[in-house]
Structure formats: C-alpha cells, structure tokens
Design a protein around this motif. Structure first.
Motif, PDB file in Angstrom:
ATOM      1  N   LEU A 238       0.305  -1.201  -0.048  1.00 31.24           N
ATOM      2  CA  LEU A 238       0.488  -0.083  -0.187  1.00 31.24           C
ATOM      3  C   LEU A 238       1.004   1.248  -0.390  1.00 31.24           C
ATOM      4  CD1 LEU A 238      -3.057  -1.312   2.745  1.00 31.24           C
ATOM      5  CD2 LEU A 238      -2.652  -0.639  -0.397  1.00 31.24           C
ATOM      6  N   LEU A 239       1.982   1.176   1.273  1.00 32.25           N
ATOM      7  CA  LEU A 239       3.172   2.152   1.374  1.00 32.25           C
ATOM      8  C   LEU A 239       3.935   2.708  -0.517  1.00 32.25           C
ATOM      9  CD1 LEU A 239       3.681   2.959   4.355  1.00 32.25           C
ATOM     10  CD2 LEU A 239       2.166   4.703   3.516  1.00 32.25           C
ATOM     11  N   SER A 240       3.664   1.312  -0.711  1.00 34.99           N
ATOM     12  CA  SER A 240       5.152   1.769  -2.392  1.00 34.99           C
ATOM     13  C   SER A 240       4.506   2.877  -3.143  1.00 34.99           C
ATOM     14  CB  SER A 240       5.095   0.357  -3.214  1.00 34.99           C
ATOM     15  OG  SER A 240       3.600  -0.138  -3.900  1.00 34.99           O
ATOM     16  N   LYS A 241       3.365   2.861  -3.141  1.00 30.70           N
ATOM     17  CA  LYS A 241       3.164   3.825  -4.519  1.00 30.70           C
ATOM     18  C   LYS A 241       3.366   5.670  -4.513  1.00 30.70           C
ATOM     19  CE  LYS A 241       0.866   6.446  -7.464  1.00 30.70           C
ATOM     20  NZ  LYS A 241       1.095   6.005  -9.269  1.00 30.70           N
ATOM     21  N   THR A 242       3.406   5.798  -2.537  1.00 32.38           N
ATOM     22  CA  THR A 242       4.180   6.485  -2.322  1.00 32.38           C
ATOM     23  C   THR A 242       5.598   6.619  -2.248  1.00 32.38           C
ATOM     24  OG1 THR A 242       1.984   7.150  -0.613  1.00 32.38           O
ATOM     25  CG2 THR A 242       3.821   8.163  -0.481  1.00 32.38           C
ATOM     26  N   PHE A 243       5.690   6.056  -1.793  1.00 27.18           N
ATOM     27  CA  PHE A 243       7.321   6.014  -1.835  1.00 27.18           C
ATOM     28  C   PHE A 243       8.366   5.805  -2.773  1.00 27.18           C
ATOM     29  CE2 PHE A 243      11.030   2.877  -2.231  1.00 27.18           C
ATOM     30  CZ  PHE A 243      11.945   2.983  -1.616  1.00 27.18           C
TER      31      PHE A 243
END
Length: 369
Positions: A238-243
C-alpha cells in the motif's frame, strides 16, 4: 542475566513487529483520506521523510516474521518463505512506478539486474569475505550451488540478454507472443527448481552439519508470525506508491541516472535479507547464506518478470528487458566467476574479494557508463 536480556530483546522485537505495520497502515489511511491521489502521486518532501523510515521498518518487520516462520519449518522451506516475501515486496515497488502515466519502461530490467548484481556479487562477496576472515575456509553443498547457478544462467539469459537479439521487433524488447513465451518458460523453470529444492533433492540445499530437526523449535508454527507477515506485506504494498513517487522525484531533482532507481529499490528490499545472510556466514552457516543470496536471484527473475509481463500486456505500456552492452559484460563475468566460486564446495576470502570487485565495477558504471 543473559536469559533476561534475551527475553527483553525478543519482547521488544515482537512489539515492534506489531507496531510498525499498524503505523504503516495508519499512515496510508491518513494519506488516502486526507491527502487524496494528488499527494500520493507527488508527495511533499516532509512526507517522503516520514514514509522512508516507516516503509524500511515495515520491510524489516516482514523479513523478521518470515525468519520466524523459516526457523519453525526448517530448511529449505524456510529460505523459500523469505525469498517469496522479498519478491512480493519487489513486485509491489516495481508495479507502483510502471503503472504511472509516464512510467519507466526500464525499471523492471534495472531492478532485476540490480538484484542479480547485489546478491551474486555484493552479498556473496561480503558473506565469503566475512566467513573467510573468521574461519579461513568454509564448506557448502556444491550440488545445490550448481543447481542455483544453472537455473540463474538460463533465466538471466532468456529475460535480459535474448531481447537484444530478437528481430521481430525493433530495440531491446520482446513482442507480445515472445513475452508470453518467455514468461511461461521462466515460470516453469522456476517451478521445477522449487520442486527440486523442496521435494526431490532437498539434501542439495542443506549442509552436512545441518539437520532440520535441530533448526525447528519443536513448539509448532504459531499463527502470530504468518499474520504479522501478511500485515507487513500488505502495508508495504500500500505504501509503495507514495515511496516510489517520492524517491523518483528526489532522484530526478538530483540528476541521478535512471538505473540508480532500480539499484535503490533492490537495495531496500534486499537489505534485511542480506543482513541475515551475512550473520549466517559469520556463524559458519555459509550454506544458508548461499540459499538466501542465490534464491533471491531466482525468485526475482522467476516471479517478477512474469508479473511485470502480465501488467505490461494488460496496460499496453512499454517494457524494455534487454541489457546494455556493459551490463551484459558484467552479467557474463558474474556467471563465469560464479562457476569457479561454487564449483568445489569450499571457498575463502579470495573469492569473496573477487565478487566484491565486480560489484564495485557495477556501481561505478551506473554513474560513469
């Protein structure tokens, strides 16, 4: 005093394995409901500084949970849990960039190649050097290492070298039919390797001094570790997009070369597993280090390339798999040196230093191609 200290340490680790995924999921929820899609696509610098450490801690939490499962079920299945967990994280990070409007057609290639270079040269070199300095020589099962190397050679050539020489389409790319064929062959070859590793020839991947019964705790696998592993992997996805959006923006502002993004993605996902491999080498468990290192390479190619191919065909985006000339030379050199490194079943510091030299050359050529 030592048992008490150990208990305290284990308790702290257990708490962090729960707190970190929860914090990551909470951060994702806050970004989604408060910031919306715009802040996901172009996160501000302050948010990047928050996401980086939380995502890295979540990756470590996932690997720690996978290690607990590995300890319970023993080798070679334990290593398989680790490599699959790391590959899921890698695929999530790659997809998050590829699905952007602009995208990055070389990211999958750069990341897969970076994984091969990091584990087959950097990680193997550090493990052999660290173990050799402490024990002079270390033994491992040559049959298992040769199986790893043979499959790695076939997979890397089919996915990263062959596209440079096909003529059905211009450039270092495969046509849709070629991409489907290579993906199917890659999956079949990796599946056959898993059958050899886990069913037919498990003894190839376990050192003579190791026994699965000694590695298992004997208490049975509790539900806690699988649940924490799943929670951590979901948080990473889920956080990979922002990262990846923030990382790509920072590297663009700094003028860093495109392959450096693939290197950083590979380094992030491999760092916890790499620490485990180095620690195993220092404990004179070089076989486990080799299983982790080379297993990561096979899982990366065997699972990442087909997954990327499916997304590419579905979305119609460009995908460049063929390596440049200098990268192909480094790949050939790595595979050739590995034949001698893993051929005898015994290694020393010379082999470790040799692999580190190749790894240093790879990093240098990222910035000075």
């Amino acid at each position: 005093m030592r048992p008490l200290a150990t208990a305290q340490r284990i308790g702290f680790v257990d708490v962090m394995r729960i707190v970190v995924p929860v914090a990551a999921l909470a951060l994702y929820a806050a970004i989604t409901f408060l910031g919306g899609q715009a802040i996901k696509d172009q996160p501000p610098l302050w948010l990047s500084l928050v996401v980086f450490p939380i995502l890295f801690a979540t990756v470590i939490a996932a690997v720690v949970s996978a290690e607990e499962i590995a300890h319970e079920i023993g080798e070679p299945f334990g290593t398989l849990v680790l490599t699959i967990s790391v590959t899921i994280i890698e695929v999530a990070l790659i997809m998050s960039i590829m699905l952007e409007d602009k995208g990055n057609p070389t990211l999958a290639r750069d990341t897969v190649f970076a994984v091969v270079m990091i584990v087959a040269n950097g990680l193997v070199g550090i493990c052999m050097l660290a173990g050799g300095l402490r024990y002079y020589q270390q033994d491992f099962e040559a049959k298992g290492a040769n199986v790893y190397l043979a499959v790695l050679t076939a997979l890397s050539m089919l996915t990263m070298v062959l596209p440079n020489f096909t003529v059905s389409s211009a450039g270092p790319v495969l046509t849709t039919s070629q991409l489907i064929f290579v993906s199917i062959v890659t999956l079949l070859l990796y599946a056959l390797f898993l059958y050899i590793q886990t069913v037919r020839h498990t003894e190839f991947f376990t050192a003579n001094s190791e026994h699965n019964g000694d590695e298992k705790s004997g208490h049975g696998l509790r539900a806690r570790a699988p649940l924490l592993l799943i929670a951590s992997l979901v948080a990473v996805v889920l956080l990979s997009k922002t990262f990846t959006a923030s990382l790509q923006g920072i590297l663009t502002d700094l003028g860093a070369p495109e392959p450096f993004l693939g290197f950083l993605v590979a380094l992030l996902i491999l760092s916890p597993e790499g620490i485990t491999a180095v620690r195993a080498a220092r404990m004179n468990e070089l076989q486990r280090s080799i299983n982790l290192a080379l297993g990561s390479s096979l899982a990366t190619i065997g699972m990442t390339v087909p997954a990327v191919a499916v997304i590419t065909i579905y979305t119609g985006k460009d995908l460049i798999l063929g390596l440049g000339s200098e990268a192909m030379v480094l790949l050939f050199l790595t595979l050739l040196v590995s034949v001698y490194t893993f051929g005898t079943g015994r290694t020393n510091i010379l082999f470790g230093f040799l692999h580190l030299i190749i790894f240093a050359t790879y990093i240098f050529l990222i910035f000075v191609p």
